[in-house]
Design a protein around this motif. Structure first.
Motif, PDB file in Angstrom:
ATOM      1  N   ALA A 136       0.831  -1.202   0.000  1.00  0.00           N
ATOM      2  CA  ALA A 136       0.000   0.000   0.000  1.00  0.00           C
ATOM      3  C   ALA A 136       0.866   1.252   0.000  1.00  0.00           C
ATOM      4  O   ALA A 136       1.970   1.263   0.550  1.00  0.00           O
ATOM      5  CB  ALA A 136      -0.904   0.003   1.233  1.00  0.00           C
ATOM      6  N   ASP A 137       0.369   2.312  -0.615  1.00  0.00           N
ATOM      7  CA  ASP A 137       0.990   3.629  -0.512  1.00  0.00           C
ATOM      8  C   ASP A 137       0.980   4.029   0.959  1.00  0.00           C
ATOM      9  O   ASP A 137      -0.070   4.122   1.592  1.00  0.00           O
ATOM     10  CB  ASP A 137       0.201   4.632  -1.352  1.00  0.00           C
ATOM     11  N   ALA A 138       2.155   4.290   1.509  1.00  0.00           N
ATOM     12  CA  ALA A 138       2.274   4.499   2.950  1.00  0.00           C
ATOM     13  C   ALA A 138       1.603   5.777   3.434  1.00  0.00           C
ATOM     14  O   ALA A 138       1.257   5.890   4.608  1.00  0.00           O
ATOM     15  CB  ALA A 138       3.750   4.508   3.352  1.00  0.00           C
ATOM     16  N   ALA A 139       1.424   6.764   2.539  1.00  0.00           N
ATOM     17  CA  ALA A 139       0.874   8.055   2.946  1.00  0.00           C
ATOM     18  C   ALA A 139      -0.545   8.264   2.448  1.00  0.00           C
ATOM     19  O   ALA A 139      -1.040   9.391   2.453  1.00  0.00           O
ATOM     20  CB  ALA A 139       1.773   9.182   2.448  1.00  0.00           C
ATOM     21  N   GLU A 140      -1.196   7.193   2.017  1.00  0.00           N
ATOM     22  CA  GLU A 140      -2.517   7.334   1.401  1.00  0.00           C
ATOM     23  C   GLU A 140      -3.561   7.844   2.378  1.00  0.00           C
ATOM     24  O   GLU A 140      -4.453   8.598   2.009  1.00  0.00           O
ATOM     25  CB  GLU A 140      -2.959   5.992   0.838  1.00  0.00           C
ATOM     26  N   LEU A 141      -3.483   7.404   3.637  1.00  0.00           N
ATOM     27  CA  LEU A 141      -4.540   7.748   4.579  1.00  0.00           C
ATOM     28  C   LEU A 141      -3.960   8.063   5.957  1.00  0.00           C
ATOM     29  O   LEU A 141      -3.427   7.181   6.626  1.00  0.00           O
ATOM     30  CB  LEU A 141      -5.546   6.609   4.717  1.00  0.00           C
ATOM     31  N   ALA A 142      -4.080   9.324   6.348  1.00  0.00           N
ATOM     32  CA  ALA A 142      -3.660   9.747   7.682  1.00  0.00           C
ATOM     33  C   ALA A 142      -4.895   9.997   8.538  1.00  0.00           C
ATOM     34  O   ALA A 142      -5.849  10.638   8.091  1.00  0.00           O
ATOM     35  CB  ALA A 142      -2.812  11.007   7.599  1.00  0.00           C
ATOM     36  N   VAL A 143      -4.871   9.480   9.766  1.00  0.00           N
ATOM     37  CA  VAL A 143      -5.929   9.737  10.740  1.00  0.00           C
ATOM     38  C   VAL A 143      -5.253  10.095  12.061  1.00  0.00           C
ATOM     39  O   VAL A 143      -4.030  10.224  12.134  1.00  0.00           O
ATOM     40  CB  VAL A 143      -6.863   8.517  10.903  1.00  0.00           C
ATOM     41  N   THR A 144      -6.053  10.246  13.095  1.00  0.00           N
ATOM     42  CA  THR A 144      -5.531  10.566  14.421  1.00  0.00           C
ATOM     43  C   THR A 144      -5.858   9.433  15.385  1.00  0.00           C
ATOM     44  O   THR A 144      -6.973   8.912  15.391  1.00  0.00           O
ATOM     45  CB  THR A 144      -6.148  11.878  14.935  1.00  0.00           C
ATOM     46  N   ALA A 145      -4.864   9.053  16.181  1.00  0.00           N
ATOM     47  CA  ALA A 145      -5.055   8.068  17.249  1.00  0.00           C
ATOM     48  C   ALA A 145      -4.310   8.563  18.474  1.00  0.00           C
ATOM     49  O   ALA A 145      -3.132   8.921  18.384  1.00  0.00           O
ATOM     50  CB  ALA A 145      -4.546   6.698  16.839  1.00  0.00           C
ATOM     51  N   GLY A 146      -4.994   8.615  19.597  1.00  0.00           N
ATOM     52  CA  GLY A 146      -4.358   9.123  20.809  1.00  0.00           C
ATOM     53  C   GLY A 146      -3.877  10.556  20.676  1.00  0.00           C
ATOM     54  O   GLY A 146      -2.939  10.966  21.349  1.00  0.00           O
ATOM     55  N   GLY A 147      -4.495  11.317  19.787  1.00  0.00           N
ATOM     56  CA  GLY A 147      -4.085  12.703  19.561  1.00  0.00           C
ATOM     57  C   GLY A 147      -2.903  12.841  18.634  1.00  0.00           C
ATOM     58  O   GLY A 147      -2.417  13.947  18.409  1.00  0.00           O
TER      59      GLY A 147
END
Length: 486
Positions: A136-147
């Protein structure tokens, strides 16, 4: 084989499960680099069902884990880096990835197993129902976890991971096991297969009952189904089961941005499916009853391979978004699963899960159509670059404009065929190599200019239909040459 326990053993396991539940309640609030207390694999171990595999790109799944979560490989030079946690038991160090992958693209080339068994996952080999998988493209999806900013795994057709053969400790031949994953209920499809869990040791369909993987998809394999899904399902090979012999209209589906999908199977007579919102609340039990009476499922015939994002025969045509998951030995207690769900909720996952949101952006052209690669997210060298209806989930419609002028998607660059310069030369996708035919400059009139040829990206005669193959042509300021990077 039926599980028989003494009353003392039942009391001990019940107490352990309650202890796990209590420990899960004492997690720190999201925002801390290190999460104190019990993580999912600590909870399962306390209940007598230890993790035999633990994978995540977002966080540690043991409170003591301080190793790598996943490996990324740069497209520019093939260099690799392990992405670890900010602190033991904590969240992924996304800044490490951002720094290493700056001004190039990276693929996730390995997902590390956090247990001591080293059941790592790699892009899968070709199977009887799908070609070689890409990372997978490593930067395809950024979210937040634990801030903290973290990255999930964006599964497109052709992306998938697998263990090397049978994994250490994974259930085989009717042994009991459990699994959960945190995935998306908004980036889903109906094709085969977006799975995580137990599969064949080689990528081939070897018969009913040879898989035991959890899935979330809009696949209504056994009609009737309740609504349009997506549903948490069990892929036990040759069927996506929602309950009993397949159909189960009590399964109302899970549509939240983050879904906790849970499967457990005693390997002989019984299995259960649960789903919940990973951001709040508890788990809904969609099925808790008998294994299918269709031939091959009583007992199960698991082979102990591990898959992520594909089917057991490497059917790799579906899509999904994945964040974490574990597999455990033994049949987990409800109390342990409830405690794990409480732990997942405490992470505070947030963000969009249905649209690529990394450094990529769409390129719209004539007719407000998107610049797209033929072959549905699986384009190799020489794949046609064309116009197509814009689709938010299409990985190959999201492009990164690099400082060297190149435009890349799914790990390759927008390229002029043969590095040509003549008017009418078609463009294609090709390995990024820095040649002049891969340099594109956005100009104030809306055109994308290629300095080597002195010509502009162009839609022949201003055509706007799906499948219109793009080319280079003398720059003329017409609507056929208006391309906007978003």
């Amino acid at each position: 084989m039926r599980r028989i326990r003494s009353s003392a053993a039942r009391a001990f396991l019940g107490a352990a499960a309650v202890l796990g539940l209590l420990l899960g309640a004492f997690l720190t609030l999201p925002g801390a680099a290190q999460a104190a207390g019990s993580q999912p694999c600590d909870i399962y171990a306390a209940a007598g069902t230890p993790c035999v595999a633990a994978h995540s790109t977002t966080r540690a799944l043991f409170s003591s884990y301080n190793g790598p979560l996943y490996q990324v490989t740069r497209a520019s030079n093939g260099g690799t880096a392990d992405i670890g946690v900010l602190a033991a038991g904590g969240y992924a160090n996304a800044a490490q990835q951002d720094s290493f992958c700056a001004d190039t693209t990276c693929r996730i080339s390995k997902v590390y197993d956090q247990t001591s068994r080293h059941n790592d996952l790699y892009p899968g080999p070709a199977g009887t129902a799908g070609g070689v998988d890409r990372g997978a493209d490593a930067a395809e999806l950024a979210v937040t976890a634990g801030g903290h900013k973290v990255y999930g795994i964006w599964i497109s057709p052709g992306v998938g991971y697998r263990s090397h053969g049978a994994a250490s400790g994974a259930a085989v031949n009717g042994q009991p096991e459990g699994a959960y994953m945190v995935a998306s209920g908004t980036h889903v499809g109906s094709d085969c297969c977006f799975d995580y869990g137990n599969a064949e040791s080689t990528p081939a369909d070897t018969g009913n009952g040879h898989m035991d993987a959890v899935s979330i998809a809009t696949t209504c394999y056994f009609a009737p189904c309740n609504g349009s899904g997506p549903w948490v399902e069990a892929d036990m090979e040759n069927g996506m089961f929602q309950g009993d012999n397949g159909s189960n209209t009590a399964n109302a589906g899970n549509k939240s941005a983050f879904v906790t999908a849970v499967l457990k199977n005693n390997g002989q007579t019984t299995y259960a499916l649960k789903g919940g919102n990973s951001q709040s609340g508890g788990l809904s039990t969609w099925w808790n009853g008998g294994l299918p009476t269709r031939g091959g499922y009583r007992p199960m015939h698991q082979e102990g391979g591990i898959i992520l994002g594909t089917g057991g025969d490497n059917s790799n045509r579906n899509m999904g978004t994945w964040f974490e998951g574990v597999m455990v030995a033994g049949y987990p207690t409800d109390a342990a699963e409830n405690a794990v769900q409480a732990n997942v909720v405490s992470v505070g996952y947030s963000g969009e899960t249905n649209v690529p949101n990394g450094p990529q952006g769409t390129i719209t052209g004539p007719g407000n159509q998107c610049v797209d690669v033929a072959a549905d997210d699986t384009g190799g060298n020489g794949s046609a670059v064309q116009l197509w209806n814009c689709q938010s989930y299409a990985e190959d419609q999201f492009w990164t404009h690099h400082t060297n002028g190149s435009l890349s998607t799914i790990g390759r660059c927008l390229d002029i065929n043969g590095n040509g310069t003549a008017a009418g030369t078609q463009v294609e996708l090709w390995d990024c190599n820095g040649v002049g035919g891969q340099v594109w400059q956005q100009r104030s009139d809306g055109s994308l200019f290629n300095p080597q040829s002195g010509r502009c990206l162009d839609s022949p005669s201003g055509a706007t239909g799906n499948g219109t193959r793009l080319q280079i042509w003398d720059c003329n300021g017409s609507a056929a040459q208006k391309f906007t990077l978003h």
